[in-house]
Design a protein around this motif. Sequence first.
Motif, mmCIF file in Angstrom:
data_model
loop_
_atom_site.group_PDB
_atom_site.id
_atom_site.type_symbol
_atom_site.label_atom_id
_atom_site.label_comp_id
_atom_site.label_asym_id
_atom_site.label_seq_id
_atom_site.Cartn_x
_atom_site.Cartn_y
_atom_site.Cartn_z
ATOM 1 N N PHE A 527 7.751 93.512 -94.179
ATOM 2 C CA PHE A 527 6.589 94.252 -94.650
ATOM 3 C C PHE A 527 7.037 95.382 -95.591
ATOM 4 O O PHE A 527 8.219 95.770 -95.593
ATOM 5 C CB PHE A 527 5.802 94.810 -93.463
ATOM 6 N N ARG A 628 3.260 91.954 -97.382
ATOM 7 C CA ARG A 628 4.269 91.186 -96.623
ATOM 8 C C ARG A 628 4.961 90.164 -97.530
ATOM 9 O O ARG A 628 4.440 89.778 -98.582
ATOM 10 C CB ARG A 628 3.587 90.440 -95.468
ATOM 11 N N MET A 684 1.784 93.242 -86.629
ATOM 12 C CA MET A 684 2.880 92.700 -87.453
ATOM 13 C C MET A 684 3.713 91.702 -86.643
ATOM 14 O O MET A 684 4.152 90.660 -87.166
ATOM 15 C CB MET A 684 3.741 93.849 -87.965
#
Length: 787
Positions: A527, A628, A684
């Motif tokens: 990320f 991302r 995430m």
Amino acid sequence: MKKIFIYFLPVILFSAMVCQVQAQNGLLRYAQQKAVESNYYEAANGYAEAYNKKATYRAAKGAAEGFTLLRDYQKSYDWWKKAVEFSDATNEDQLSYIAAANQADKRDEVFEALESKNGKLSSPTTNLNLDSLKHWYGTKANAGVIGVGGVNTTSADFGFTKDSDGNIYFSSDRGGESDRKKRGLRFVKSYKYYDKNSDWTGRDFLSIYRMDESGEIVSLAIPVPNVFHATDPYALQESPVLFYTVTKDIRQSGSYEVNSEIYYSQINAEGQLSDFKGLSINSPLEYGIKNPFVDETNKRLYFSSDMPGGLGGFDLYYMDYNGDFEFNTPVNLGSKINSEGNESAPYLKDGKLYFASDGHIGLGGLDLFESSVTGVRFSDIRNLGIPYNSSQDDFGLFITSENKTILSSNRPESKGWDDIFEVETLYKDFQALILGCNGEQLSGPLEVTLMEGAEKVNIAVKNDGKGKLQASVAPEEDFEIAIKKEGYFSIQDKTLSTKGLKEASLEKTYQMVRIPYNTTAYVDLVFYNLDESAIRKDAEASLDKVAELLKSYSFLNVAVRSHTDSRASEAYNEALSERRADAVRDYLGQFGIARSRIEAEWFGEKEPANDCGEGVPCPENKHQINRRTELLLLAFPEEGKAYNLPPEMKDLDLCDISNVQLPVELPTIYFGFDKATLNVNDMMALERVALLLREMLQHRLEISGHTDNRGSDAYNQKLSEKRALVVKKYLEEKGIAPERMEYEFFGKKNPINDCGETPCTPAMHQINRRTELSLPKLNKNWSKKEE
């Protein structure tokens, strides 16, 4: 005095020439007389001596014919070679020379001569064919012959039969012999009567011998009176009866020949023949009958005879009989079996008729043939080829109850005039089945290399196109095989060996697996900060792992797919996602990863991970999820490339595609006190799980929710269910089918930290408040190095 000497010299020379001619003529008359008497030994040597006095066509041909009848193949060849050099030599002589060269193993001369004849052959070479000879001599035989132990002598030993008690019967002239040297001959005339003093072999008459299981050999007394030769024994299995051939002493006035007859006798308790009875068709002054074989199942006697009405020479016949051995009229086996030449020694086994012939296409002399038998119909005549046959005489095949094949031959390996041999498998039969993942035989072309020994000599392999390979391989040798097929992993087996192999065949089964091109083997995510492309500290571990795998395994490439959130313009985000992809490539490049192994794509804001599209208000945590780069390690990325099976995967079942994929460490989601909500770090972590499940469709996910030990059991049970469901729902929103996920909830039953007797700290309670994720049947980690 000198003049007198000069005067008388021509007279002396002429007189010497006359004496020489007279001496040669005397030798020729002597040799011719011996030939008329069928004393071919004296005839052949007489002609040879006459030739040495004076080289003439008549003497050379006489010697050649004599040594041919004696089956002295080398001398026969030598003399025919001399004879055909004379202008008097006929086309028939040329053909006899070819036959003699073949029997003396002069293959190049035979091939050259047959080519010059252009297929126009007649007796004695009608059974020679150039293409057939080249095929037989050019084919690697799968067997050889060895002399049967305890039977063969320097005499003539031939024929073989076995009774139900294990006794062996055979023919031999070992009863006595002259001082003459061993000759390579066979008793082709042994079925006719000759007085012993003028017998053309100079040897004793043939008799029948029995060898018991201990190896003791005795001669059988033949009860038929006035017998000279007794031969061709055949023992029945269902009753103690022996059939055999005899030649009797029949005295009449005038010139005549006495031919062979077939008799049979009972074998008594002492193993001797107790009585006798001859066939009603015996007619020794008109024709010969020999080589009895009895098909007891169908009550049928087979034999060989030159009786009138045949197709030429000796033909094969059969006669049906009843339980009292009353025989019907003889039936000729017909033109499928019988030729213009001679057929003899019939033998039936397992639906096959075996016999000897010099009339069908062969290797020379008598050859062994087989034919398929259906009732009384015969088809598919086939020469048995090398090693059953040689360029000399091969006959008398017999298959024992132990499936040993026995034959008789006067080939050069014989220690006597004829020997009894056992066919021994010299080469093992190698068979391999090539199966696909479903267990089916793999059809279609295969590239197969089978190599023998340390020198890696290539061996011919037959492929039937249906997944079956066959080859003949040497005994006591090591081999290796390589098998290739387009779109499949190749197979290489270096463990093949026939060393110590007792069985007749070496059998293997191999499974060929389709190469799983572009299979995702590993996934991860990194990320980014807002409006940045720099690699964050928390991304380095993921990229380091990817770099390590790429360096270790050449069959892996990486797909890099970069994204942005929806803030800023589409063009700006397109360029930003490209910079993020480049940052990943540059990072991996530090480890020596070639850019050709990195497939980079960038999508800007086009493929958001959530519904935070342009104009949709979203909190920062959701925007973070969109910033991302997806990392997909692809196994076997080059479609159509012939990959070898990686050694790391050699013990894996690659028919299960999931075994190509590496296990991924799944996250554990931790919750706040009395909470069942996800923070940005949880999201995430779950994005990685969602990516894995989207790329690896074989996997199913297990979700289990837990709480700490504070609160009631009922309350915690419901809270743990909420924590499991919040994870499941998040993944469902990412496109993961509900049926691929199973969830459970345990409340406070399974804590990591037992907070009962010993109070837990807040951190210990935090560890208990969790949802665990696992993939059932995790793969073996083929990337893990052996310690």
